[in-house]
Design a protein around this motif. Structure first.
Motif, PDB file in Angstrom:
ATOM      1  N   GLN A   1       0.849  -1.186   0.000  1.00  0.00           N
ATOM      2  CA  GLN A   1       0.000   0.000   0.000  1.00  0.00           C
ATOM      3  C   GLN A   1       0.885   1.236   0.000  1.00  0.00           C
ATOM      4  N   CYS A   2       0.518   2.219  -0.821  1.00  0.00           N
ATOM      5  CA  CYS A   2       1.265   3.470  -0.863  1.00  0.00           C
ATOM      6  C   CYS A   2       1.259   4.116   0.517  1.00  0.00           C
ATOM      7  N   ILE A   3       2.397   4.693   0.900  1.00  0.00           N
ATOM      8  CA  ILE A   3       2.511   5.321   2.210  1.00  0.00           C
ATOM      9  C   ILE A   3       1.487   6.428   2.404  1.00  0.00           C
ATOM     10  N   PHE A   4       1.065   7.059   1.292  1.00  0.00           N
ATOM     11  CA  PHE A   4       0.062   8.125   1.359  1.00  0.00           C
ATOM     12  C   PHE A   4      -1.349   7.593   1.094  1.00  0.00           C
ATOM     13  N   HIS A   5      -1.479   6.244   0.991  1.00  0.00           N
ATOM     14  CA  HIS A   5      -2.769   5.574   0.811  1.00  0.00           C
ATOM     15  C   HIS A   5      -3.451   5.929  -0.511  1.00  0.00           C
ATOM     16  N   ILE A   6      -2.680   6.365  -1.504  1.00  0.00           N
ATOM     17  CA  ILE A   6      -3.270   6.715  -2.793  1.00  0.00           C
ATOM     18  C   ILE A   6      -3.592   5.464  -3.607  1.00  0.00           C
ATOM     19  N   TYR A   7      -2.857   4.384  -3.391  1.00  0.00           N
ATOM     20  CA  TYR A   7      -3.145   3.148  -4.130  1.00  0.00           C
ATOM     21  C   TYR A   7      -2.853   1.931  -3.280  1.00  0.00           C
ATOM     22  N   LYS A   8      -3.358   0.791  -3.753  1.00  0.00           N
ATOM     23  CA  LYS A   8      -3.033  -0.515  -3.185  1.00  0.00           C
ATOM     24  C   LYS A   8      -2.708  -1.456  -4.335  1.00  0.00           C
ATOM     25  N   LEU A   9      -1.736  -2.322  -4.109  1.00  0.00           N
ATOM     26  CA  LEU A   9      -1.368  -3.335  -5.085  1.00  0.00           C
ATOM     27  C   LEU A   9      -1.876  -4.676  -4.566  1.00  0.00           C
ATOM     28  N   TYR A  10      -2.751  -5.311  -5.355  1.00  0.00           N
ATOM     29  CA  TYR A  10      -3.390  -6.548  -4.933  1.00  0.00           C
ATOM     30  C   TYR A  10      -2.821  -7.765  -5.660  1.00  0.00           C
ATOM     31  N   LYS A  11      -2.837  -8.866  -4.964  1.00  0.00           N
ATOM     32  CA  LYS A  11      -2.550 -10.158  -5.588  1.00  0.00           C
ATOM     33  C   LYS A  11      -3.808 -10.608  -6.312  1.00  0.00           C
ATOM     34  N   GLY A  12      -3.662 -11.055  -7.548  1.00  0.00           N
ATOM     35  CA  GLY A  12      -4.807 -11.517  -8.315  1.00  0.00           C
ATOM     36  C   GLY A  12      -4.507 -12.813  -9.037  1.00  0.00           C
ATOM     37  N   PHE A  13      -5.554 -13.417  -9.568  1.00  0.00           N
ATOM     38  CA  PHE A  13      -5.414 -14.685 -10.293  1.00  0.00           C
ATOM     39  C   PHE A  13      -6.254 -14.587 -11.553  1.00  0.00           C
ATOM     40  N   TRP A  14      -5.596 -14.662 -12.705  1.00  0.00           N
ATOM     41  CA  TRP A  14      -6.293 -14.502 -13.991  1.00  0.00           C
ATOM     42  C   TRP A  14      -5.742 -15.509 -14.999  1.00  0.00           C
ATOM     43  N   GLN A  15      -6.663 -16.261 -15.609  1.00  0.00           N
ATOM     44  CA  GLN A  15      -6.307 -17.265 -16.607  1.00  0.00           C
ATOM     45  C   GLN A  15      -5.159 -18.160 -16.139  1.00  0.00           C
ATOM     46  N   GLU A  16      -5.318 -18.669 -14.930  1.00  0.00           N
ATOM     47  CA  GLU A  16      -4.383 -19.624 -14.337  1.00  0.00           C
ATOM     48  C   GLU A  16      -2.972 -19.043 -14.127  1.00  0.00           C
ATOM     49  N   ARG A  17      -2.895 -17.735 -13.973  1.00  0.00           N
ATOM     50  CA  ARG A  17      -1.606 -17.130 -13.657  1.00  0.00           C
ATOM     51  C   ARG A  17      -1.796 -16.066 -12.585  1.00  0.00           C
ATOM     52  N   LEU A  18      -0.772 -15.889 -11.769  1.00  0.00           N
ATOM     53  CA  LEU A  18      -0.804 -14.857 -10.744  1.00  0.00           C
ATOM     54  C   LEU A  18      -0.471 -13.506 -11.363  1.00  0.00           C
ATOM     55  N   ILE A  19      -1.156 -12.480 -10.903  1.00  0.00           N
ATOM     56  CA  ILE A  19      -0.933 -11.124 -11.395  1.00  0.00           C
ATOM     57  C   ILE A  19      -0.927 -10.151 -10.220  1.00  0.00           C
ATOM     58  N   SER A  20      -0.465  -8.933 -10.476  1.00  0.00           N
ATOM     59  CA  SER A  20      -0.540  -7.852  -9.495  1.00  0.00           C
ATOM     60  C   SER A  20      -1.471  -6.782 -10.066  1.00  0.00           C
ATOM     61  N   VAL A  21      -2.439  -6.337  -9.269  1.00  0.00           N
ATOM     62  CA  VAL A  21      -3.438  -5.371  -9.733  1.00  0.00           C
ATOM     63  C   VAL A  21      -3.292  -4.072  -8.936  1.00  0.00           C
ATOM     64  N   LEU A  22      -3.015  -2.988  -9.634  1.00  0.00           N
ATOM     65  CA  LEU A  22      -2.800  -1.682  -9.002  1.00  0.00           C
ATOM     66  C   LEU A  22      -4.076  -0.856  -9.100  1.00  0.00           C
ATOM     67  N   LYS A  23      -4.675  -0.580  -7.948  1.00  0.00           N
ATOM     68  CA  LYS A  23      -5.940   0.159  -7.897  1.00  0.00           C
ATOM     69  C   LYS A  23      -5.755   1.429  -7.072  1.00  0.00           C
TER      70      LYS A  23
END
Length: 353
Positions: free
Chosen positions: A63-85
């Motif tokens: 998580q950004c120190i200023f709470h502007i974003y979070k990076l999530y662990k995700g699972f898509w088409q049988e592969r792990l991904i990182s999702v930046l929201k």
């Protein structure tokens, strides 16, 4: 009837957002990359909700120190991904950072930069999808911050591995500075922007503050919101309040902030903590220089490194890297080495045994 109208409105809203966001991304990409960028996939909002289990808080990687974003662990088409929201409550800055990340990440082709897979343009602030990089940030790997989430456990970072990390990130910054028609200044080279993948490879991440120097120019003037300790002295005097900071800088700015990475790798202490302890960058430099000149740097080095100093050559490696750190912290941008030179120096140090 109401549900039909609502669905129609939702589809209309998504189309409007896709047109707006897509036009903005395309305009910025063309301006920044001259039309040369890597292909990326367009995800739907629903796909990413499913991939992250509706953005489950237990799947937050960082998580950004200023709470502007979070990076999530995700699972898509049988592969792990990182999702930046990004947090939509920071609408103006979050939107700008999101677009900046797409624009610059789409141009990157470097094994030490987290690879962009795609993005979602259906939301007010675009959401980004990257390759998986969940194996802790650099401060976590050194043990500088606790994490409530269970993560894989790794062996302590020895001197050789720390030098390899420093060399790889320096090479990445040199790539940004000389590998493009318009030099890219990362502007946020701090340890928490370095992630690791499952192969233990360091990856630079987060182009929120990155900027290109205009063609034919050697510097650029811009405002920058960044903690004081990470701001190079040529950018702004220390006494100027953060919200008023506007200054002139170039690639040497990254050389200065890269010292934060070197400091944490060598001392095992947070660079901001070191700065707060000594009151100013100048006093911190004096402190480090005093130990180095008196051959006592091992007294302030990370104990894990000290335990690893099994021969004189390794101690020389540590001292050489400490000297390089002080050179990167030089108050004069002109007297700082370029990132290309810093990379060469680190390679020589790394290969000296």
């Amino acid at each position: 009837m109401c549900s039909i109208i609502r669905k129609f409105k939702d589809r209309t809203d998504k189309r409007t957002l896709m047109v707006r966001n897509g036009a903005t991304v395309l305009k910025e990409l063309i301006a920044s990359s001259h039309g040369k960028y890597n292909p990326y996939r367009i995800f739907s909002a629903k796909e990413l909700e499913i991939a992250t289990n509706n953005y489950d808080g237990r799947e937050v990687i960082k998580q950004c120190i200023f709470h502007i974003y979070k990076l999530y662990k995700g699972f898509w088409q049988e592969r792990l991904i990182s999702v930046l929201k990004f947090d939509e409550s920071y609408s103006d800055s979050a939107y700008r950072y999101s677009i900046n990340n797409i624009v610059y990440a789409a141009q990157m082709d470097h094994k030490h930069i987290l690879k962009l897979i795609g993005c979602c343009l259906e939301t007010p602030i675009p959401i980004l999808v990257f390759e998986y990089g969940e194996y802790r940030t650099l401060p976590e790997r050194i043990g500088l911050c606790g994490n409530p989430q269970p993560r894989p456990q790794f062996e302590p970072l020895r001197l050789k591995h720390r030098l390899k990390i420093a060399m790889d990130i320096a090479h990445t910054l040199a790539y940004l500075h000389v590998g493009f028609p318009r030099p890219i200044v990362f502007r946020h080279v701090i340890p928490s922007r370095i992630l690791f993948n499952e192969e233990n490879v360091a990856k630079l991440f987060d182009f929120s503050l990155s900027i290109s120097i205009p063609e034919g120019e050697t510097h650029i003037t811009d405002c920058l919101m960044q903690p004081q300790g990470y701001c190079a002295p040529e950018y702004v005097p220390e006494y100027v309040p953060e919200y008023m900071r506007t200054g002139v800088f170039n690639e040497k700015y990254d050389v200065y902030t890269f010292s934060a990475v070197l400091l944490e790798l060598l001392t095992g202490q947070g660079s901001m903590d070191l700065l707060h302890t000594h009151g100013s960058v100048r006093h911190l430099i004096e402190h480090l220089n005093n130990y180095l000149q008196n051959n006592r740097f091992t007294e302030i080095a990370d104990p894990i490194i000290v335990q690893d100093l099994s021969c004189t050559e390794k101690e020389h490696q540590l001292q050489a890297c400490a000297r390089l750190t002080l050179e990167c912290l030089n108050e004069s941008a002109v007297d700082r080495a370029t990132m290309v030179d810093v990379t060469k120096r680190l390679r020589q140090i790394y290969c000296s045994i």
